[in-house]
Every structure is written in C-alpha cells, then in structure tokens.
Design an enzyme around this catalytic site. Structure first.
Site, PDB file in Angstrom:
ATOM      1  N   ASP A   1       4.095  -4.739   3.648  1.00 32.45           N
ATOM      2  CA  ASP A   1       5.533  -5.044   3.687  1.00 32.45           C
ATOM      3  C   ASP A   1       5.746  -6.494   4.123  1.00 32.45           C
ATOM      4  O   ASP A   1       6.617  -7.185   3.590  1.00 32.45           O
ATOM      5  CB  ASP A   1       6.285  -4.068   4.609  1.00 32.45           C
TER       6      ASP A   1
ATOM      7  N   HIS B   1       0.842  -1.201   0.000  1.00 34.15           N
ATOM      8  CA  HIS B   1       0.000   0.000   0.000  1.00 34.15           C
ATOM      9  C   HIS B   1       0.877   1.250   0.000  1.00 34.15           C
ATOM     10  O   HIS B   1       2.044   1.203   0.371  1.00 34.15           O
ATOM     11  CB  HIS B   1      -0.908   0.003   1.240  1.00 34.15           C
TER      12      HIS B   1
END
Ligand SMILES: *[C@@H]1O[C@H](CO)[C@@H](O)[C@H](O)[C@H]1NC(C)=O
Ligand SMILES: *[C@@H]1O[C@H](CO)[C@@H](O)[C@H](O)[C@H]1NC(C)=O
EC number: 3.1.3.-
Length: 480
Positions: free
Chosen positions: A379, A97
């Site tokens: 991540d 994102h």
C-alpha cells in the site's frame, strides 16, 4: 451469541450494499464510447465516491468490505479498451499483495485462527489453486535475485505467521492474472507465442507476501509458466526508488504529514475513548494498545468473518471497529486537503514513474524487451504513485489492488502513442493531473503519451509549488 448474530447480519447487509453499489458503479462505466463525444465527465467520475450509487455518508463497514476485496464472481474491467485502430505496445502493472495475516497482534488476546495452507476444497475456491501449488513446488532458485531465492513460493502454515499471505490473497491474484491474460494475451496478443525472459520485467520487495502475490498473478497470467523464463528482481525499497532514494525534502514532507496525523488523532475524543475501552478489555495501557495498531488485526477478523476477540473483561466489538475505521477515512480526507502527503508522494513516486516512462519509451521505439512489467508491492508503494498522478480521491489500496499503465500505438499514425491508466479495472486516465484537461484541448480519444512524459520529467515538480524542474533540485531545496 447476540454479538455474533449482529456481526453476521451487519456483514451480510454490508456485502449486499457493496454488491449492489459496485454493480451500479460498473454499469455506469460500460459506455466507453462516451469518452469520444466529450459527455463523459460524469461517467468518468466513478472511482471517486459517488453520491448516487454509494451511501450518502462514508460508511466504515462498506469501506472495510471494499478493502477486504473478498473474491467473488468475475468482475468487469476496463483494461484493454481502445478504438480498434490502436495496437497495444506495453503494459506496466503495479500490485499490492493480496490478503494477509496481520503484521501486529492485539496484546493479550489469542491470535485469529487463520489457516495459511492452500487447500483446493476450502473457500475461497479457485480452479487453478492445486495446479499453482504443484507448479510452485517445482520452483527454481535460479528464477530469483537474492534474497528472494530464500523465500517460500507459496504460503504454507496451518496457523498463519505474521504478515503471511492467505489463501484469499493467492486467489485474489490468480484472478487478477487470469483477467489480465484474457485481455492482454488472448485478445491483444501482447506477448508472442515464443516469448522469452526479456519480454518480461518482474520485481518484488523482499517479503514473502509480495513475491507470492507476484507469482500467483503471473501463474494466472501466463499460459505457459516456464521457470526457465522467469526472473524476479529484488527491490529493497517500498518506494521502488532503486538508486535514487536519497531525498531529504521528501522526508521533511513525511515528518510534517505524520505531525498532522498525530494532531488530528488528538482532536478525536471518541477515538481516544474507544482506544481506552479496548485497552481495558485487553488490560494493557492505552498507549501500548495503540502502538499495536489494532485496526490492522481487526480488519483481519472482519475480512475473515471471525468474531472479534474477548477476554474476561469483555469483548472488542463492531462499534470499536467502526470508530477506528471512520477515523481512518477522516484522516485520508484531511490528508488530501493539507497536501503534505502530496509533496511526499510526488518526490517518493518520481523514481519509479521515471523508470516506467523510460521503459515505455523504449517500447514505443519498437524494442521488444520488458513489454510486460510487474511490480509486486505494498500500500505504501501504490498510495504515493496514485497521489502523485493526481488521483488523490482514489480509495486506499485494497488487498490485491492493481494499478496499470497501458501504452498504445495508433496504427493510422504509427509515430503517435497514447497511455491509459487503470485502477482496479476502472479507467482513471482522465482524472490524472496530466490528462484532466485533455478534452478541452483535443478531440483525440486517447491521452497522448507525451503528456505523461512531460509530467514526470518536469511538471510534477511544479505541482510542488517550487521553482525546481528536476528531481535532484526538488529533493535538496533549501529553507523548506
Ligand atoms: C460467517 O461465518 C458463519 C459461521 O460462523 C457462517 O455461517 C456464515 O455463512 C459466514 N459468512 C460469510 C459471509 O462467509
Ligand atoms: C530518469 O530516467 C532517465 C532515463 O530514462 C535517467 O537517465 C535518469 O537518471 C532518471 N532520473 C531519476 C531521478 O530517476
């Protein structure tokens, strides 16, 4: 005042440094044809820290700026580069994102004032921002698998909520989408003009920031964003492991990795001192401050050019930031050496890699379904996939990072397919464990798709150093 000026100066300097270094980096990358004459091992090394174009020692401010990924001029990228007799068959995109508000607050300080509404005439600008908002507000619940249908389709709070995507985050992915559109749709005609729902495979975790990032990318990507043709699936696991998440050995690797992290932290007295000083500033026990993961908040201040918070006891400052960020970089270095994370990553990434090669195989057989796949993730999704592929030197996924798998068909030998792997626009195919040795054995310009298939189906388990040859055995190994 003094603090603020110094902060700005540092930020400006670091931005200049990052710009110069990145420009050099891309400059060196341009000659694609180098890959053909085998003289490319040097030019291929570029996503890895490079002694020529990067600061000699890891510079925490430089690294932090790369992490912020502040939108600027259109970047150069290597996506879609192939000899002209190759045809693009399918594309699989993994994104982190975009820029978001912190997940935690620094105790007893005012939260940074960041506006999460989307405003066309506020920086960072994007020509499509207004059209994006207006198109999203017409969104249809039918386009999302539950519970995604209950999420807002774009950020919209005057003071960001925790973890909310910011305007920067939206702009980052509008840019990603546009870049991919120019390459994959305009140049390579990946989708037919009358494309339908079946050509796409879209998946997002259940956070508003991942769904909104996916939508922004897709809005930039598709020239014709028709809500009736959009369907986002929900992925409950950040590892995207769907029905194959149960893996006890993976969890054991993770526990050992966390223990390693903890011991490294204890050894760093400068870090402990820094946490102590910061805890004094905000007047809470050191433990409580550490638990609030202050670097996440500090990165938000840093990326948004807002000075760090002060209390009547003093200020959190750039020196604190540098110490914690430097420790993060050292932690990543030790993580690579100790390889516990690698074990976690191989098992964690197997299900999604397996699913991806399945999708690629069907496309290679000529099926037209799911030829563009988008996984909107975190991540903690991208990191294991990068490590599992052998890209252990790759940087920690920045905001709006993109990892792309391209599948190509040789028109001169239609039964032969090749893959390319790109991370943030850099061709890393020949850094992966499954294609590192390619040039020693073959004169083909591209990496054969079979290499990736063999790696995912079998070889990735031998990297673990066990006798297991499949996911189930590797996950249930006794006496580990
Ligand atoms: C950071 O903010 C200051 C105002 O506080 C502004 O003058 C400066 O241009 C900003 N820097 C960047 C890199 O945006
Ligand atoms: C891997 O993919 C195949 C189909 O392509 C499937 O049958 C198998 O169950 C998958 N294995 C895992 C562990 O995900």
């Amino acid at each position: 005042m003094l603090f603020r000026n110094r902060f700005l100066l540092l930020l400006a300097l670091a931005a200049l440094l990052a710009f110069v270094s990145l420009s050099l980096q891309f400059f060196h990358l341009i000659p694609v044809s180098a890959a053909k004459n085998g003289a490319s091992s040097k030019s291929r090394k570029r996503i890895m820290p490079d002694p020529v174009t990067e600061p000699p020692v890891m510079d925490p401010v430089y690294e932090a700026l790369l992490y912020c990924n502040i939108p600027s001029v259109a970047e150069r990228s290597m996506e879609g580069h192939a000899p002209h007799h190759f045809k693009l068959v399918s594309v699989h995109v993994f994104i982190r994102h975009g820029d978001r508000y912190p997940l935690y607050a620094i105790p007893k300080t005012k939260r940074p004032e960041i506006d999460c509404t989307l405003v066309a005439n506020r920086k960072p600008y994007h020509p499509n921002l207004e059209a994006f908002v207006s198109h999203m507000s017409k969104g249809s619940g039918a386009s999302f698998e539950s519970p995604l249908n209950s999420l807002p389709l774009y950020p919209n709070h005057p003071l960001c909520e925790m973890g909310e995507l910011t305007q920067t985050g939206v702009v980052q992915h509008l840019q990603n989408g546009q870049l991919l559109r120019d390459i994959y749709l305009k140049k390579h005609k990946l989708l037919p003009n009358d494309w339908s729902t079946d050509h796409l495979y879209l998946e997002s975790t259940g956070k508003s920031r991942t769904l909104q990032s996916g939508l922004a990318l897709l809005y930039g990507f598709l020239s014709d964003f028709d809500w009736k043709k959009i369907y986002f699936r929900h992925q409950p696991s950040a590892l995207f492991c769907s029905g194959n998440c149960f893996c006890p050995v993976r969890n054991q690797y993770l526990e050992k990795e966390q223990r390693r992290q903890y011991l490294l932290r204890l050894k760093n007295s400068q870090l402990e001192r820094t946490y102590g000083e910061m805890a004094k500033v905000v007047d809470v026990p050191t433990k409580q401050l550490r638990a609030a993961n202050p670097i996440d908040s500090m990165l938000c201040y840093f990326c948004h050019n807002v000075s760090f918070p002060c209390t009547r006891n003093g200020c959190i400052d750039m020196e604190h930031f540098k110490v914690i960020k430097t420790h993060q970089i050292e932690d990543e270095r030790e993580r690579r050496e100790k390889k516990l994370y690698l074990g976690y990553a191989l098992l964690g990434a197997h299900p999604i890699l397996n699913e991806t090669i399945g999708r690629m195989q069907r496309a290679a057989e000529g099926r037209k379904e799911e030829i563009f796949a988008l996984y909107s993730a975190h991540d903690v999704t991208l990191s294991p996939v990068l490590s599992a592929l052998g890209l252990t030197e790759a940087r920690f996924p920045r905001f709006a990072a993109r990892l792309i798998f391209e599948l190509w068909q040789d028109r001169e030998k239609p039964s032969e397919h090749s893959v390319r792997i790109l991370y943030n626009g850099v061709d890393v195919t020949f850094h992966t464990s499954f294609c590192q040795e390619h040039h020693k054995h073959s004169h083909k310009p591209m990496c054969p798709f079979e290499n990736l298939v063999r790696f995912v189906r079998r070889d990735m388990f031998t990297v673990l150093g066990s006798s297991s040859t499949n996911y189930y055995d590797a996950c249930h190994r006794e006496g580990f």
